[in-house]
Write a protein that holds these residues in place. Structure first.
Motif, mmCIF file in Angstrom:
data_model
loop_
_atom_site.group_PDB
_atom_site.id
_atom_site.type_symbol
_atom_site.label_atom_id
_atom_site.label_comp_id
_atom_site.label_asym_id
_atom_site.label_seq_id
_atom_site.Cartn_x
_atom_site.Cartn_y
_atom_site.Cartn_z
ATOM 1 N N LEU A 168 0.898 -1.168 0.052
ATOM 2 C CA LEU A 168 0.172 0.002 0.183
ATOM 3 C C LEU A 168 0.726 1.212 -0.003
ATOM 4 N N GLY A 171 -2.152 6.763 1.403
ATOM 5 C CA GLY A 171 -3.333 7.086 0.971
ATOM 6 C C GLY A 171 -4.110 5.971 0.219
ATOM 7 N N ASP A 172 -3.429 4.813 -0.046
ATOM 8 C CA ASP A 172 -4.227 3.563 -0.414
ATOM 9 C C ASP A 172 -4.830 2.958 0.562
ATOM 10 N N ILE A 173 -6.170 2.438 0.467
ATOM 11 C CA ILE A 173 -7.093 1.885 1.254
ATOM 12 C C ILE A 173 -7.622 0.562 0.645
ATOM 13 N N ASP A 175 -10.245 -2.687 2.029
ATOM 14 C CA ASP A 175 -11.047 -3.250 2.944
ATOM 15 C C ASP A 175 -10.996 -4.833 3.123
ATOM 16 N N VAL A 188 1.026 0.517 8.470
ATOM 17 C CA VAL A 188 -0.253 0.370 7.964
ATOM 18 C C VAL A 188 -1.401 0.411 9.253
ATOM 19 N N GLU A 191 -8.659 0.089 10.979
ATOM 20 C CA GLU A 191 -9.684 0.148 11.791
ATOM 21 C C GLU A 191 -11.155 -0.490 11.228
ATOM 22 N N ARG A 212 -10.553 -2.107 7.640
ATOM 23 C CA ARG A 212 -10.167 -1.085 6.503
ATOM 24 C C ARG A 212 -8.588 -0.583 6.918
ATOM 25 N N HIS A 214 -5.163 1.172 6.009
ATOM 26 C CA HIS A 214 -4.336 2.565 5.271
ATOM 27 C C HIS A 214 -2.945 2.257 5.091
#
Length: 232
Positions: A168, A171-173, A175, A188, A191, A212, A214
């Motif tokens: 990642l 800013g990459d996300i 789920d 990383v 949440e 999620r 990040h």
């Protein structure tokens, strides 16, 4: 678009962290280690076979009482002596290594750890909050493995099904189903997300949960999740 890629499923004659290792087998793989001067610690129930010259001793954990209340292992086992030793889990899966340089660390989901060289320091944290809903009221644990020695350390992990990794960027996300992730870099963020579902006029509301993540950093995802028993 962020697309995870499968990590290698086999290794042969790889020397790192003071040991030589091999990962072989397709359905239920085996981690085979050649040990000389650097001990290796591991979960006691995964031992498959060993040379007579390799002895095994207990390695107690700090915070064992907290782990025992949640049904987690309270003892690790450590090798003594030189020779060959092999490990495997009782389940279809994927064994893979993580090489750590001095000062590097990874965070690993509970029940995914297999073994590590002795120059890798082990600790854990208990995650509470919304996670209690998912894990029988006990929450769950994240294991941390950090290389404190000057030489390279190795951690071997096990994922159910196959394991895929994604790097990642900031800013990459992404789920992920709560039981789907295996390990992540400490950078990383994670949440819990909750989504309510309507089940019709006479049905009670339902909910979906996912984690999620990040960036920046690496994240590993397993294609199959074996639900472990938890205490309430």
């Amino acid at each position: 678009m962020i697309v995870p890629s499968q990590v290698p499923t086999a290794a042969r004659d790889v020397s790192a962290g003071g040991v030589t290792y091999h990962i072989e087998g397709e359905l239920v793989p085996v981690l085979h280690l050649e040990i000389t001067h650097v001990p290796v610690y591991f979960e006691h129930h995964i031992l498959l076979w060993k040379s007579p010259g390799v002895d095994v001793a207990l390695k107690p954990l700090k915070g064992a009482f907290t782990r025992a209340l949640a049904g987690m292992p309270i003892l690790l086992t450590q090798t003594k002596g030189a020779g060959h030793i092999a490990f495997s889990r009782d389940g279809v899966g994927h064994i893979f290594p993580i090489h750590l340089k001095h000062g590097e660390a990874i965070e690993v989901r509970e029940h995914q750890f297999l073994a590590a060289t002795d120059n890798v320091e082990y600790s854990f944290q208990r995650v509470k909050g919304v996670a209690n809903i998912l894990f029988g009221g006990t929450g769950f644990f994240i294991d941390t493995f950090a290389c404190r020695g000057r030489s390279e350390g190795v951690v071997w992990l096990h994922g159910y099904g196959n394991v895929f990794e994604v790097a990642l960027k900031p800013g990459d996300i992404i789920d992920v189903e709560p039981g789907g992730w295996v390990y992540k870099d400490p950078t990383v963020g994670m949440e819990t997300q909750v989504m309510s579902l309507s089940l019709g006029l006479f049905g009670s509301p339902g909910r979906l949960f996912w984690n999620r993540f990040h960036g920046p950093g690496r994240l590993a995802i397993q294609s199959m999740y074996l639900h472990m028993p938890t205490k309430v």
